[in-house]
Every structure is written in structure tokens, then in C-alpha cells.
Design a protein around this motif. Sequence first.
Motif, short mmCIF file in Angstrom:
data_model
loop_
_atom_site.label_atom_id
_atom_site.label_comp_id
_atom_site.label_asym_id
_atom_site.label_seq_id
_atom_site.Cartn_x
_atom_site.Cartn_y
_atom_site.Cartn_z
N LEU A 8 -14.68 0.29 9.01
CA LEU A 8 -14.16 -1.23 8.65
C LEU A 8 -12.78 -1.10 9.07
CD1 LEU A 8 -15.62 -2.71 5.39
CD2 LEU A 8 -16.29 -3.06 7.73
N THR A 9 -12.12 -0.02 8.98
CA THR A 9 -10.61 -0.01 9.51
C THR A 9 -10.36 -0.19 11.09
OG1 THR A 9 -10.76 2.44 9.81
CG2 THR A 9 -10.14 1.93 7.74
N ASP A 10 -11.68 -0.05 11.57
CA ASP A 10 -11.57 -0.20 13.03
C ASP A 10 -11.65 -1.72 13.51
OD1 ASP A 10 -11.36 2.41 13.59
OD2 ASP A 10 -13.47 2.62 13.74
N VAL A 11 -12.26 -2.47 12.50
CA VAL A 11 -12.40 -3.89 12.69
C VAL A 11 -11.56 -4.96 12.17
CG1 VAL A 11 -14.71 -3.42 13.60
CG2 VAL A 11 -14.33 -3.95 11.37
N TYR A 12 -10.73 -4.27 11.21
CA TYR A 12 -10.07 -4.96 10.31
C TYR A 12 -8.79 -5.61 10.93
CZ TYR A 12 -6.55 -5.98 6.70
OH TYR A 12 -5.44 -6.74 5.86
N PRO A 13 -8.67 -7.05 11.23
CA PRO A 13 -7.82 -7.71 12.01
C PRO A 13 -6.44 -8.19 11.16
CG PRO A 13 -9.69 -9.39 11.32
CD PRO A 13 -9.74 -8.02 10.77
N GLY A 14 -6.42 -7.95 10.08
CA GLY A 14 -4.92 -8.20 9.49
C GLY A 14 -5.32 -8.97 8.20
N LEU A 15 -4.06 -9.23 7.75
CA LEU A 15 -3.92 -9.82 6.28
C LEU A 15 -4.62 -11.25 6.37
CD1 LEU A 15 -0.39 -9.14 5.37
CD2 LEU A 15 -2.41 -8.14 4.28
N ASP A 16 -4.85 -12.12 7.20
CA ASP A 16 -5.47 -13.30 7.16
C ASP A 16 -6.81 -13.17 7.29
OD1 ASP A 16 -3.07 -14.59 7.53
OD2 ASP A 16 -3.37 -14.85 9.49
N ALA A 17 -7.50 -11.85 7.22
CA ALA A 17 -9.04 -11.65 7.12
C ALA A 17 -9.53 -10.98 6.00
CB ALA A 17 -9.41 -10.81 8.36
N GLU A 18 -8.51 -11.06 4.73
CA GLU A 18 -8.91 -10.30 3.70
C GLU A 18 -10.22 -10.63 2.90
OE1 GLU A 18 -7.76 -7.68 2.35
OE2 GLU A 18 -5.64 -7.34 3.08
N ASP A 19 -10.37 -11.87 2.99
CA ASP A 19 -11.40 -12.52 2.41
C ASP A 19 -12.69 -11.99 3.17
OD1 ASP A 19 -9.78 -13.73 0.91
OD2 ASP A 19 -10.45 -15.65 1.10
N GLY A 67 -6.44 -5.98 -1.81
CA GLY A 67 -7.40 -6.23 -0.69
C GLY A 67 -7.48 -4.89 0.09
N PHE A 68 -7.87 -5.40 1.49
CA PHE A 68 -7.95 -4.24 2.22
C PHE A 68 -6.85 -3.69 2.57
CE2 PHE A 68 -9.69 -1.76 6.11
CZ PHE A 68 -10.86 -1.61 5.54
N GLN A 69 -5.80 -4.09 3.01
CA GLN A 69 -4.63 -3.89 3.30
C GLN A 69 -3.95 -3.04 2.26
OE1 GLN A 69 -2.80 -4.16 6.63
NE2 GLN A 69 -1.89 -2.21 5.70
N LEU A 70 -4.01 -3.29 1.02
CA LEU A 70 -3.69 -2.46 0.03
C LEU A 70 -4.49 -1.15 -0.12
CD1 LEU A 70 -1.82 -2.09 -2.43
CD2 LEU A 70 -3.50 -2.93 -3.71
N GLY A 71 -5.67 -1.12 0.22
CA GLY A 71 -6.45 0.10 0.33
C GLY A 71 -5.73 0.90 1.35
N LEU A 72 -5.56 0.52 2.53
CA LEU A 72 -5.01 1.19 3.69
C LEU A 72 -3.64 1.64 3.45
CD1 LEU A 72 -5.88 -1.34 6.70
CD2 LEU A 72 -6.79 0.97 6.32
#
Length: 679
Positions: free
Chosen positions: A77-88, A159-164
Motif C-alpha cells: 500500500l505504500t506504493d499507492v498511498y497518495p497522501g494525507l487526503d486519502a487516509e480514509d 492513520g497511514f502517514q503516522l505508520g510511515l
Amino acid sequence: MNATSTIAELIARSNRLGADARNTNYAGGNTSAKGTDVDPVTGAEVELVWVKGSGGDLGTLKPAGLAALRLDRVRALTDVYPGLDAEDDMVAAFDYCLHGKGGAAPSIDTAMHGLVNAPHVDHLHPDSGIAFATAADGEELTRKCFGDRVVWVPWRRPGFQLGLDIAAIAEANPQAIGCILGGHGITAWGSTSEECEQRSLEIIRTAEQFIADNGREEPFGPAIAGYEALPAEERRRRAAALFPLLRGLASTDRPQVGHFTDSEEVLNFLAAQEHPRLAALGTSCPDHFLRTKVRPMVLDLPPTASLEDVTARLRELHTSYREDYARYYTEYAEPDSPAMRGADPAIVLVPGVGMFSFGANKQTARVAGEFYVNAINVMRGAEAISTYQPIDEREKFRIEYWALEEAKLARMPKPAPLATRVALVTGSASGIGKAIAQRLAAEGACVVIADLDQAKAAEAAAEIGGSDVAVGVAADVTSADQVAAAFESAVLAFGGVDLVVNNAGLSISKPLLETTEKDWDLQHDVMAKGSFLVSREAARVMTAQAMGGDIVYISSKNSVFAGPNNIAYSATKADQAHQVRLLAAELGEYGIRVNGINPDGVVRGSGIFAGGWGAKRAAVYGVEEEKLGEYYAQRTLLKREVLPEHVANAVFALTGGDLTHTTGLHIPVDAGVAAAFLR
């Protein structure tokens, strides 16, 4: 290690950590373990991460509360994560990473566990760790306390960014055992489950010791003259006097159940000079303010103020609180934000008395109070070593009205018909009363078992469930003081009373010439006077709550049916029947409905019949006692015996929500006794 062993080890670790309130709060934090299992499609081994799912509690976690995800897919999922606006969207994407059937829904923190390159990860909300996380100079204090062994992570919404972020920090700091998450909590990792747990405990205990060694003696400031705690009994009386009012105010938008806490932490906080400033700042950890709201409502009068002044001031403060919460919502809401869920306080603080917390059920109310005690502990720690500085309101709003939080609420089961209602049933340790109490609890009510025998009342309550569902109290309904004490106990247990069943009774079957004055007085004291005393106390509580209510009398077909050898019992039942009409007329303006139920003789399961009355009535009718129920059934139109649960069904029919416009009614539950038809 095979999957079964990995899961067992994870559950054991989670339960140990969750069992100690110093480590994390109820339902707070999550744990994980990585391992392998067989892919049932390919037969090949695949790497998995098992992580506590959304909404679970570490202390009681079981395997079904884990989400199992394929590690390769989570990391992809790290390869497709578009940024903070897509956390949900990223949380929704976890569903496509699941392995196998069943299990819990993945939580928002799943990324943290999957992306950190360690076999075991703990994310916890300890008071000591959050004290560092909410200190104004938390980053500097973290270095001072832990050196480079624990790393500071600036606030970021879960969220995902915090995990990163955490994964990158763990990789860049191989010497680190974990991190402090600004405004939030702690995360630790380890190569084994034991190492991970020990590192979590090291962070928590080291933080505790640092605060103890370096903190100021009076982190909340000096005591305020006149704000010290009232004596225990006086606190209890004042709390019981205020609780119905507060519950009514807190239920302005939707009905709530209450919980009272007068712990030392709460009373000391409210007696200190800085409590108004700190309370106004609100809580910080997302788990805290999601349950306690952004800030509490705080009474600004001393404990010695008159009840009248306190009552008036609480009404004023409630109006101000609602206005302020509406401002908070309006200021930060976006066009796509969920609708405001309610503007009433979840926490009300009364100096010298304690804390009143509210929720959709008793457990939620109790847990909200526990979370605010956590918040007090956090504020104490942060103020001891620095200055308490929670995350700002905009960030709080983003989490409180997060679409994911709204989705979690939407997944909750529909409330039971009597959810949020508090019922008190007299004479309910056995027989008809017990059946009524059990039915009301099964339909969602909190139940107070009031009975002459305290031990039996407690036993009957325990059969229904724990103290979040039912409590037992002693009550001789012929004593005004004992009735008042029973209602005080009910109010302190659940915040108030909404539904009262006058069921306590007895019968002495004798012909007129054998009926003594003592026989007459005893039955009238228990049923006529007792019902009056109970209804009077119920009306006091219900009018203070301003939430309406129900009073139900278990009268008898004998209130309208003239049978032989029963003068005292039937006369007092007629008294009860007319109390229904009188009180329905008097209490209707307060939204209080008063109704009655007229059963035929209930033989099986009845305390009255078991006490010797059955033998006397059998003798009157010339039948064997064990066949009395059959005899009663055969004289009815339906030829059916009346049982305790049939009376309980009628109580629910009157109070379950379908007869909202019915008051002053008597419902026959007699299988059809023509001579007892109402007319």
C-alpha cells in the motif's frame, strides 16, 4: 513458531498489558505480532500480521478480536498511498489485505503495526507516556528522560502517514526501543513478544519515575480555600440530590445513563487552583476526548453553596456549554462533516462532590469517567514536569467528526427498546418481581432490584449481570426512610430512575371474622402505603430529571373481583388500583405515565403462594394445593395458567415504547376472568 502459538502469545501479552490501568485505558491502544500461515489456495506459507481490531479491549482481547492481514499487501500500500487526503481510503484498503474469514475490522492504527519492521509492536495510552506527549516541551523532556532509547514523533492524526513516520523513525534509530507520539501515546517494538512487552513497560515505568523524581509537589497549584471535599456521606447526599437534574440536562439531545465518581484524583483536582484552566484546555489523547468530549462542564461554586444556588448555576452553565459546543462545531465543520451528534456534556465536575459522567449505557458512562480520570493523571504529570499543552481544537474536531468514527458508530447495533432507561422494581428478588426485572434488563434497561432481603436482592441482580446492568438494594417499602435510601442508591448507581414497578406484596387469606387488625394493617402498609411511598419518591426523581417516566402498579384482578375470604388483600389491591388513576391525573403534566396490571393468581414461581397463601386459597376452593394453578386456569375463558413471565410481558408492553399515549390504564393478565372485566 506456528500461527496458533503466535496468536496465543499475542493474546497473553495483550491481556497482561491491558489488565493494568497504568499501561493503557479501556479499549485503548493495540498490539500486533507477525508470523506465517498457510495460504489455503496455494498451499504456500505467507507472512501475516495479526493486530487488535477496531473497538476491542486489550485486557479482554480474544483471538476473534484480531484482524489478520497479509503483510506483503499491507506493505504494498505504500506504493499507492497518495497522501494525507486519502487516509480514509487507506483504512478501506486494509479490507483487501485480509487473510481468511472472520476476525475483527482493521483499525486505523493497522499501518503502524504492519509497516514497522519488527515482529512485535505495542501501541499504548499510558498516563505517564501521554504526560510527556502533552507537555509543552515534550520532545526535549523525552531526550532528557530516555536519551536516544526512545524517539519523539510530532503529533499526527492516526492513520497511514503516522505508520510511515514511525516506521521511518524506527529504521533510522536502530538503538531505539520505541517512541513517544506527540499528543497521543507511546509505541514500542521488539524481536520477540517478551522483548516488546518489556520495552513497553520500560517506557511506561521510566516515564513514571522521571515524573516522580523531577515533578513539582503541587502540579495543580495550591488548594482553594473552601473547595475541599465534603465528608463522604455528605458527598453522597449532595450527589444524589444533583444527579437527576444533571442527568436531565445531559439528556437534552438524547437520553443518557449516568455514573458517579468521587475518587481522590477527582476531588483533589477540583480542590486545586488550576483546575478551571486545565479543564478548559480539554483532553488530548484521541481515545480520551472521543469519550469525554472536547472539555467538561465545571461548576464554579464551592461545595458549601446552597442546593438552590447550585441548581440554578448548573442550568446556566449547561446553556453556556451547549452554546460553546455549537460554536466549536460551527467553527471547524466542513461541508462534508457529519451532523453534530449532540451539544450536552459527557463529563460534569462538581467541586467537593465529584464527577458525573454520561453515556448511552452504564458501561459507556463509567468508561467516560475512567477516561477523564486518565486525563487528570495526564494533566498532573505534564504540569509536574512542564506545562500541559494538548492538541488544538481543530485537530480534536477532525478526529471527533472523522468519517471513520462516524462509520464506527453506524456499525453499532440498534439500541434495545429500553436502552438508557433505569428501572426500579420492588419485591423483585423472586417471583413476579424477579421475572419483571429480568425482562426489563433483557430489553436494555438498567435494573435496580429492591427487596426486603438485601442478600437475595444482590443475588438476583448478579443473575441478570454485572453492576453495569443491575444492582440489588434493601428496601422495606413500609419505611419512608428505606424507600428514600433505595432511590438514592438507584440514582447514584445509574443517574436517576425512569421506570418504577410497584410489585412488593403479600397476602393473608382469612374470612372477615378471622382477619385481625394486624393482618389488615400489614397488608395495607406493604401494598397501599408502600406503593404510595415508592411512587412519591419516584415522582421526586422523575420531575427533577424532566425526562418523563413510567410508574406501573402490579395490582390484581381482586381489585375489581369480589372473592371469598380475602377482605384485607382485595381491599388494599383496590386502593392500589385507584392510586393508578389518581397519579395518572396528577403526574401527566410531567410526562409521567401511571398504569396498572391486574393478574389472576400466579401460583408457580410466586413468593406469595409459596409463603402459605396457596394452601389457604386451595382450601377455600376445595382443591389440592399442587393443583391450584390448574384450578385457576380452568375458571378462565382461555383455560390457561398465568405465570410470572406473563405479568412481565405486560409491564414491557406498557413501557417498551408502543403505548406512549396511554396512562391510567389497567391491563388484565388473567387469561379471561369474566367477573373481573373492567367496566
